[in-house]
Write a protein that holds these residues in place. Structure first.
Motif, PDB file in Angstrom:
ATOM      1  N   THR A 105       0.832  -1.207   0.000  1.00  0.00           N
ATOM      2  CA  THR A 105       0.000   0.000   0.000  1.00  0.00           C
ATOM      3  C   THR A 105       0.862   1.250   0.000  1.00  0.00           C
ATOM      4  O   THR A 105       0.572   2.223  -0.714  1.00  0.00           O
ATOM      5  N   GLN A 259      -7.108   3.417   0.159  1.00  0.00           N
ATOM      6  CA  GLN A 259      -8.342   2.635   0.163  1.00  0.00           C
ATOM      7  C   GLN A 259      -8.547   1.854  -1.134  1.00  0.00           C
ATOM      8  O   GLN A 259      -9.658   1.345  -1.373  1.00  0.00           O
ATOM      9  N   PHE A 261      -9.111  -0.880  -3.686  1.00  0.00           N
ATOM     10  CA  PHE A 261      -9.578  -2.259  -3.518  1.00  0.00           C
ATOM     11  C   PHE A 261     -10.153  -2.828  -4.812  1.00  0.00           C
ATOM     12  O   PHE A 261      -9.766  -3.923  -5.235  1.00  0.00           O
ATOM     13  N   TYR A 265      -9.071  -6.273  -6.685  1.00  0.00           N
ATOM     14  CA  TYR A 265      -9.978  -7.426  -6.632  1.00  0.00           C
ATOM     15  C   TYR A 265     -10.300  -7.955  -8.028  1.00  0.00           C
ATOM     16  O   TYR A 265     -10.381  -9.170  -8.245  1.00  0.00           O
ATOM     17  N   VAL A 280      -6.775  -2.829   2.271  1.00  0.00           N
ATOM     18  CA  VAL A 280      -8.220  -3.046   2.186  1.00  0.00           C
ATOM     19  C   VAL A 280      -8.520  -4.436   1.650  1.00  0.00           C
ATOM     20  O   VAL A 280      -9.459  -5.103   2.119  1.00  0.00           O
ATOM     21  N   TYR A 281      -7.728  -4.915   0.701  1.00  0.00           N
ATOM     22  CA  TYR A 281      -7.928  -6.291   0.217  1.00  0.00           C
ATOM     23  C   TYR A 281      -7.594  -7.297   1.313  1.00  0.00           C
ATOM     24  O   TYR A 281      -8.245  -8.338   1.434  1.00  0.00           O
ATOM     25  N   VAL A 283      -8.088  -6.785   4.486  1.00  0.00           N
ATOM     26  CA  VAL A 283      -9.256  -6.760   5.368  1.00  0.00           C
ATOM     27  C   VAL A 283     -10.356  -7.653   4.806  1.00  0.00           C
ATOM     28  O   VAL A 283     -10.955  -8.471   5.528  1.00  0.00           O
ATOM     29  N   TRP A 284     -10.660  -7.504   3.534  1.00  0.00           N
ATOM     30  CA  TRP A 284     -11.696  -8.330   2.908  1.00  0.00           C
ATOM     31  C   TRP A 284     -11.312  -9.804   2.953  1.00  0.00           C
ATOM     32  O   TRP A 284     -12.159 -10.675   3.219  1.00  0.00           O
ATOM     33  N   SER A 299      -7.611  -4.952  11.541  1.00  0.00           N
ATOM     34  CA  SER A 299      -6.775  -4.378  10.478  1.00  0.00           C
ATOM     35  C   SER A 299      -7.456  -3.183   9.833  1.00  0.00           C
ATOM     36  O   SER A 299      -6.800  -2.223   9.430  1.00  0.00           O
ATOM     37  N   ALA A 300      -8.798  -3.218   9.743  1.00  0.00           N
ATOM     38  CA  ALA A 300      -9.519  -2.074   9.185  1.00  0.00           C
ATOM     39  C   ALA A 300      -9.359  -0.852  10.083  1.00  0.00           C
ATOM     40  O   ALA A 300      -9.236   0.278   9.588  1.00  0.00           O
ATOM     41  N   LEU A 303      -6.078   0.906   9.552  1.00  0.00           N
ATOM     42  CA  LEU A 303      -6.171   1.794   8.392  1.00  0.00           C
ATOM     43  C   LEU A 303      -6.963   3.048   8.726  1.00  0.00           C
ATOM     44  O   LEU A 303      -6.600   4.156   8.299  1.00  0.00           O
TER      45      LEU A 303
END
Length: 330
Positions: A105, A259, A261, A265, A280-281, A283-284, A299-300, A303
């Protein structure tokens, strides 16, 4: 004999001096009418605002509170959660995958943010002139920004396909060996930055164009009369007036890059070998692939704290600029 004028009669509530005195009953009636009108206006206002408030509370405030509580729990989205305190945050410090996501990131941000601003400024300076079809050129450079990140990812996945993509076909005709692009760990992140620049530069260009058109023409004319050339005019007149815009774009692009993502994805799914896994990826992935929702929420929030620090720093910088004599003069 002249006729005498009729005597003046005072209405009730007047004193002998002719001044109107207070009428308690009328005052109470007016006060009650005013309160009823205010209640009606308040009820009407809340009737209009209530749907938006419900959406904000239901989709923003409550999820934030719930995810904060979730970050202190071990939750797999199936079995009942259990309280673990700060264990999720301690685990993040020792997780190499999270460290890799943070590093990716930061690399993406370090490349994308300055390049998008520099390219946007260059395009704005080039298109801030009376050129034929300048409106068409501005539109063409801004159109990619309107395209969604998902559509961009699908488009460039076909173009950059190692076997059947148009990019390698062109390189083959030019005598250049086949490239892996999004499938090469050494190239994937750079390619994502290039795709983001294709779309994000147009936004910076439009903002800079608006700022350049607000530069006082008298200031530029005075500098030219003093013998300032194009380079000195840009350095000493134009760029200082763009300082507030630079701060805005810096913060905006930082938030956007941290941010990212959708593009990841659609194109790489964080690969190859985790070379494009961003925060963010991550986190998902933790929440909906590994079913460790509490760990993903932690983790979110790491951020979120980083974004809060950036916003607070930008606010402090703007206050300092506004309080300085130069900022006040601007």
């Amino acid at each position: 004999m002249p006729r005498l004028p009729a005597p003046l009669t005072l209405p009730p509530g007047h004193d002998a001096a002719g001044a109107t005195g207070p009428d308690p009953a009328a005052a109470r009636d007016r006060y009650r009418a005013l309160r009823r009108r205010r209640r009606t206006e308040t009820a009407t206002a809340w009737a209009f605002v209530a749907p938006s408030v419900a959406v904000i509370v239901g989709l923003a405030i409550l999820p934030v509170i719930w995810s904060l509580l979730l970050s202190f729990q071990a939750d797999d989205l199936v079995t009942p959660s259990r309280w673990v305190g700060l264990d999720n945050y301690r685990a993040l410090r020792q997780d190499p995958h999270f460290s890799q996501a943070v590093g990716n990131t930061l690399k993406y941000t370090a490349m994308y943010v300055p390049l998008s601003m520099l390219l946007g400024l260059g395009l704005a300076l080039a298109l801030n002139r009376k050129v034929r079809f300048v409106g068409l050129y501005r539109t063409l450079f801004f159109v990619p920004f309107v395209i969604s990140a998902t559509a961009q990812g699908v488009l460039f996945s076909f173009i950059l396909d190692p076997q059947f993509g148009a990019a390698n076909s062109v390189l083959h005709h030019l005598g250049i060996s086949q490239q892996g692009f999004l499938t090469d760990p050494g190239q994937a992140l750079l390619v994502l930055v290039a795709i983001s620049l294709w779309s994000g530069t147009g936004f910076c260009m439009v903002v800079y164009l608006a700022a350049l058109q607000d530069v006082p023409a008298s200031l530029i004319e005075a500098a030219r009369l003093d013998g300032a050339g194009r380079r000195h005019l840009l350095r000493h007149v134009v760029l200082p007036t763009l300082a507030p815009v630079n701060v805005f774009l810096l913060v905006w692009q930082l938030i956007e890059s941290l941010q990212v993502f959708d593009l990841v994805y659609v194109t790489t799914k964080g690969g190859p070998l985790g070379s494009t896994t961003v925060v963010v990826y991550f986190v998902w992935q933790q929440a909906f692939q590994n079913f460790t929702a509490g760990y993903g929420a932690a983790s979110a929030y790491v951020l979120a704290v980083a974004l809060f620090v950036i916003a607070a720093g930008a606010r402090a910088l703007r206050r300092r600029d506004a309080g300085s004599p130069e900022g006040a003069a601007r």
